[in-house]
Design a protein around this motif. Sequence first.
Motif, mmCIF file in Angstrom:
data_model
loop_
_atom_site.group_PDB
_atom_site.id
_atom_site.type_symbol
_atom_site.label_atom_id
_atom_site.label_comp_id
_atom_site.label_asym_id
_atom_site.label_seq_id
_atom_site.Cartn_x
_atom_site.Cartn_y
_atom_site.Cartn_z
ATOM 1 N N LEU A 105 0.830 -1.203 0.000
ATOM 2 C CA LEU A 105 0.000 0.000 0.000
ATOM 3 C C LEU A 105 0.866 1.257 0.000
ATOM 4 C CD1 LEU A 105 -2.774 1.461 0.354
ATOM 5 C CD2 LEU A 105 -2.391 1.258 2.816
ATOM 6 N N SER A 106 1.899 1.247 0.831
ATOM 7 C CA SER A 106 2.771 2.418 0.945
ATOM 8 C C SER A 106 3.481 2.701 -0.370
ATOM 9 C CB SER A 106 3.790 2.197 2.062
ATOM 10 O OG SER A 106 4.685 3.277 2.157
ATOM 11 N N GLU A 107 4.036 1.671 -1.002
ATOM 12 C CA GLU A 107 4.741 1.881 -2.263
ATOM 13 C C GLU A 107 3.779 2.319 -3.360
ATOM 14 O OE1 GLU A 107 6.972 -0.784 -5.654
ATOM 15 O OE2 GLU A 107 7.485 -1.165 -3.555
ATOM 16 N N GLY A 108 2.638 1.618 -3.467
ATOM 17 C CA GLY A 108 1.683 1.951 -4.517
ATOM 18 C C GLY A 108 1.139 3.358 -4.385
ATOM 19 N N LEU A 109 0.768 3.749 -3.165
ATOM 20 C CA LEU A 109 0.207 5.078 -2.947
ATOM 21 C C LEU A 109 1.219 6.161 -3.253
ATOM 22 C CD1 LEU A 109 -1.936 7.048 -1.960
ATOM 23 C CD2 LEU A 109 -1.213 6.574 0.399
ATOM 24 N N GLN A 110 2.449 5.999 -2.785
ATOM 25 C CA GLN A 110 3.455 7.030 -3.023
ATOM 26 C C GLN A 110 3.816 7.126 -4.509
ATOM 27 O OE1 GLN A 110 6.418 7.676 0.347
ATOM 28 N NE2 GLN A 110 5.906 5.532 0.675
ATOM 29 N N ASN A 111 3.877 5.982 -5.185
ATOM 30 C CA ASN A 111 4.123 6.026 -6.632
ATOM 31 C C ASN A 111 2.992 6.759 -7.349
ATOM 32 O OD1 ASN A 111 6.512 4.626 -6.339
ATOM 33 N ND2 ASN A 111 5.659 2.655 -6.940
ATOM 34 N N ALA A 112 1.758 6.523 -6.895
ATOM 35 C CA ALA A 112 0.605 7.174 -7.518
ATOM 36 C C ALA A 112 0.647 8.685 -7.290
ATOM 37 C CB ALA A 112 -0.688 6.584 -6.965
ATOM 38 N N LEU A 113 0.976 9.103 -6.079
ATOM 39 C CA LEU A 113 1.015 10.532 -5.770
ATOM 40 C C LEU A 113 2.077 11.246 -6.608
ATOM 41 C CD1 LEU A 113 0.612 10.479 -1.876
ATOM 42 C CD2 LEU A 113 -1.136 10.936 -3.595
ATOM 43 N N PHE A 114 3.237 10.617 -6.754
ATOM 44 C CA PHE A 114 4.300 11.257 -7.532
ATOM 45 C C PHE A 114 3.990 11.209 -9.027
ATOM 46 C CE2 PHE A 114 6.624 10.997 -3.587
ATOM 47 C CZ PHE A 114 7.440 12.113 -3.628
ATOM 48 N N ALA A 115 3.280 10.179 -9.473
ATOM 49 C CA ALA A 115 2.885 10.128 -10.881
ATOM 50 C C ALA A 115 1.856 11.213 -11.200
ATOM 51 C CB ALA A 115 2.315 8.747 -11.215
ATOM 52 N N CYS A 116 1.000 11.515 -10.218
ATOM 53 C CA CYS A 116 -0.023 12.534 -10.415
ATOM 54 C C CYS A 116 0.538 13.941 -10.229
ATOM 55 C CB CYS A 116 -1.185 12.291 -9.449
ATOM 56 S SG CYS A 116 -2.565 13.417 -9.649
ATOM 57 N N GLY A 117 1.538 14.056 -9.362
ATOM 58 C CA GLY A 117 2.147 15.362 -9.129
ATOM 59 C C GLY A 117 1.573 16.128 -7.967
ATOM 60 N N GLY A 118 0.747 15.499 -7.142
ATOM 61 C CA GLY A 118 0.179 16.176 -5.982
ATOM 62 C C GLY A 118 -0.629 15.218 -5.133
ATOM 63 N N ALA A 119 -0.985 15.682 -3.941
ATOM 64 C CA ALA A 119 -1.727 14.854 -2.991
ATOM 65 C C ALA A 119 -3.077 15.488 -2.682
ATOM 66 C CB ALA A 119 -0.931 14.683 -1.697
ATOM 67 N N PRO A 120 -4.136 14.689 -2.580
ATOM 68 C CA PRO A 120 -5.439 15.233 -2.179
ATOM 69 C C PRO A 120 -5.452 15.544 -0.685
ATOM 70 C CG PRO A 120 -5.587 12.862 -2.386
ATOM 71 C CD PRO A 120 -4.205 13.240 -2.831
ATOM 72 N N LYS A 121 -6.496 16.195 -0.239
ATOM 73 C CA LYS A 121 -6.590 16.549 1.182
ATOM 74 C C LYS A 121 -6.953 15.347 2.041
ATOM 75 C CE LYS A 121 -7.899 21.362 0.258
ATOM 76 N NZ LYS A 121 -7.720 21.256 -1.202
ATOM 77 N N GLN A 122 -7.655 14.375 1.475
ATOM 78 C CA GLN A 122 -8.042 13.166 2.205
ATOM 79 C C GLN A 122 -7.691 11.938 1.375
ATOM 80 O OE1 GLN A 122 -12.219 13.325 3.110
ATOM 81 N NE2 GLN A 122 -12.024 15.055 4.509
ATOM 82 N N HIS A 123 -7.413 10.840 2.084
ATOM 83 C CA HIS A 123 -7.171 9.572 1.404
ATOM 84 C C HIS A 123 -8.062 8.511 2.036
ATOM 85 C CE1 HIS A 123 -4.938 5.700 0.735
ATOM 86 N NE2 HIS A 123 -5.102 6.148 -0.491
ATOM 87 N N ARG A 124 -8.795 7.783 1.185
ATOM 88 C CA ARG A 124 -9.746 6.772 1.663
ATOM 89 C C ARG A 124 -9.309 5.393 1.196
ATOM 90 N NH1 ARG A 124 -15.300 6.531 2.329
ATOM 91 N NH2 ARG A 124 -14.993 8.357 3.644
#
Length: 453
Positions: A182-201
């Motif tokens: 989960l940690s690797e996938g989420l961080q890869n996704a955030l960097f691929a998108c270029g930003g983080a949302p205010k909430q994560h579900r």
Amino acid sequence: MPGKLIETYQVRVYMNARELGLTQAEAAYVAQFSERSGQRIESGDYQPNRGKVRAWRTSADPLAEVWESELEPMLRAQPKLKPMTLFEYLQTKYPGKYPQVLRTLQRRVATWKALHGSAPEVMFELRHEPGRLGFSDFTELKGIEITLNGQPFEHLIYHYRLGYSGWQYAQIIQGGESFIALSEGLQNALFACGGAPKQHRTDSLSAAYRNLGGVRNKPLTRLYDDLCHHYRMQPTRNNTSIAHENGSIESPHGHLKNRIEQALLLRGSYEFSSIAEYQALINQAVDRLNAQHTEKIEAEKAYLQPLPQGRVADYEILTARVSCHSTIDVRCVLYTVPARLIGRQLELHLYHDRIVEYLHRQQVVELPRIRTSGTGKRRARCINYRHVAEGLRRKPRAFLYCTWQQDLLPNEQWQHLWQQMKTQFDLDTAAVLMVESLYIAAADDKESQVAEY
């Protein structure tokens, strides 16, 4: 006064008013109905019972004798009873008396449950704001067997999605749901998108917390909370076993998997030579889905929070001392490492798909992570002849009796060669030839060429 008599009285009042010289609108007002009703009365189209629910039956009720006395009390006691169950009850208790009442029972039970049963859960349509919420979940391709070099490839797909624009990211995950995945996938996704949302579900994370191994010093939820805090996201979870609370990712699972399946069918094969090749196919499927929402995606990116420079560690840390056999034992799996590390204490970083080993903060080797599989199989081995080829060359007879003899041979081609050598030479000579071949293959990195020669 009955309703039909009231309507007749109103019509009479209306006609009397018209005879007195009142207009249609005035006569309708006096009779207490609409001007349109007055127009229908004078044109002869007036139907006094129009729109009323018919209260009489056109045929006899086939369940009249048992509905109120037996069936309805049974439903009140057990509202989950189905029409077929009640039908079978009637057939058993009254043989031949109710042969064709199933459809009637189905309608009657449906009506009863709508009037007296428990209300189903209401699904509320949610409004997503740009940059507010991102979703994560794991999914699998059911009914499809992916193979790598002819071997079944067990894996999951980590899936991330932004709630407002629908931007998606997908990544192959080995070893099942785990927090490091989960940690690797989420961080890869955030960097691929270029930003983080205010909430994560995400879901309840009960599965993602499995196999934490060495991580025992923190409460399980702290790991997820710390990960979200690093990216300034508010962590949220849906309740256990209530998938629709994470519906903004559960439903897109189906669209993503359909795209992947169609790409596989178009490709004509489920066989891949590497994980990278398979991941490239998934990336193409995701890109096509994202291309459908280009404008919304660009609009949402402006609302995403900037990313920090560093990442949270997406691995577990263990330590292991290299044995005299040039091996380490990690999670019931025996791995060989380069012989020069014998006796050294190594720091291991366990990712979902690999193990990276450090000696005094210097990376010394990277190994593929292996997991035990098969019923009743608790241990496994990951043997690389390159790690011990030089030592075998000094002791070629050790190859004859080594516990890992078959594991030292790289593939079926080499195993076939060993069988040929044993039939053509005495064992000692065959061992010398095989060990020398393995040493040359390791030293010159020409495994296939040496086997062909």
